[in-house]
Design a protein around this motif. Sequence first.
Motif, PDB file in Angstrom:
ATOM      1  N   ASN A  45      -6.768   1.904  -7.695  1.00 38.19           N
ATOM      2  CA  ASN A  45      -6.051   0.639  -7.803  1.00 38.19           C
ATOM      3  C   ASN A  45      -5.223   0.713  -9.078  1.00 38.19           C
ATOM      4  O   ASN A  45      -5.776   0.748 -10.178  1.00 38.19           O
ATOM      5  CB  ASN A  45      -7.026  -0.538  -7.876  1.00 38.19           C
ATOM      6  N   SER A  51       0.833  -1.203   0.000  1.00 41.86           N
ATOM      7  CA  SER A  51       0.000   0.000   0.000  1.00 41.86           C
ATOM      8  C   SER A  51       0.872   1.259   0.000  1.00 41.86           C
ATOM      9  O   SER A  51       0.526   2.264  -0.627  1.00 41.86           O
ATOM     10  CB  SER A  51      -0.936   0.001   1.213  1.00 41.86           C
ATOM     11  N   LYS A 102      -5.520   6.558  -2.314  1.00 43.44           N
ATOM     12  CA  LYS A 102      -5.961   5.304  -1.706  1.00 43.44           C
ATOM     13  C   LYS A 102      -7.206   4.739  -2.369  1.00 43.44           C
ATOM     14  O   LYS A 102      -7.519   3.559  -2.240  1.00 43.44           O
ATOM     15  CB  LYS A 102      -6.209   5.529  -0.206  1.00 43.44           C
TER      16      LYS A 102
END
Length: 269
Positions: free
Chosen positions: A211, A198, A208
């Motif tokens: 993807n 992450s 965040k």
Amino acid sequence: MQTLTPQAMEEEWRKNKLRPVYYFYGEEQFLQETALARLKALFTPEVFNFSVHYAETADIREIAGEAQTAPMLGRRRFLVLKRCDKLKKESARGLAAYLANPAPFTSLFLVSSKKCEASDQLANALAPDCAMVLFERLNDFEARKFLRQKLETAGCAASDEALETQTELFGFDSGALAVEAEKIALYYHGVKTPFGASDAVELAGFSKSQNPFDLPNAVCRRDAQAGAIIVDKLLAEDAEPLMLLYNVSKTLERLLKVKRLEASGAGPS
């Protein structure tokens, strides 16, 4: 003429063995430069016994003359001729004459960013005690190992998932990975927990909510509409356009590789 890996070459250097000519070739220019830096660190040549030239502007007769001149106040002379893939035919012929009978007190390094072909005039002219050194593009395993070593040297631990994410995002080029390792070391300086997947995604510039693998997955599915929606969303969130282009082109390269492997009889797996 012998063929060496970069690792075998350095092992010879550590035993104080030097050859009269080394022909570096291959796409990994960063690793070529790293090897030359290791050479200087191991042998610490005097300034007047170490010179760098470029094939486009070099006078091959002068280089041959310099190579045949005994080192000054030292045991060995080092010459580097970069961008040898840009040598003109006449210059290549002149250099080939020297390569067949090189001076024993000089180490000449020929550096090319292209793969060596069977018709390569310089390779075919190398004397028996010279060496060709292949700097191939790293594969995925080698790229992750290279990145891990760079991070460990900088005092930063990273998870396997983070290493895989980094190579997925930035590819296997050692120069690009070295830059990313520096960024990670600065970003994660003083943090005790390992650098995770992450963290890698966030450091690469994705929020965040993004993807980074949604776009490659859409390409793999051949879903143009979904891909366009993802691109619009990423661009609206200030994603780097060149990064998006890289993700698409890299995915296409993988699909083409699968097709070539299947066509060669490797099977659908």
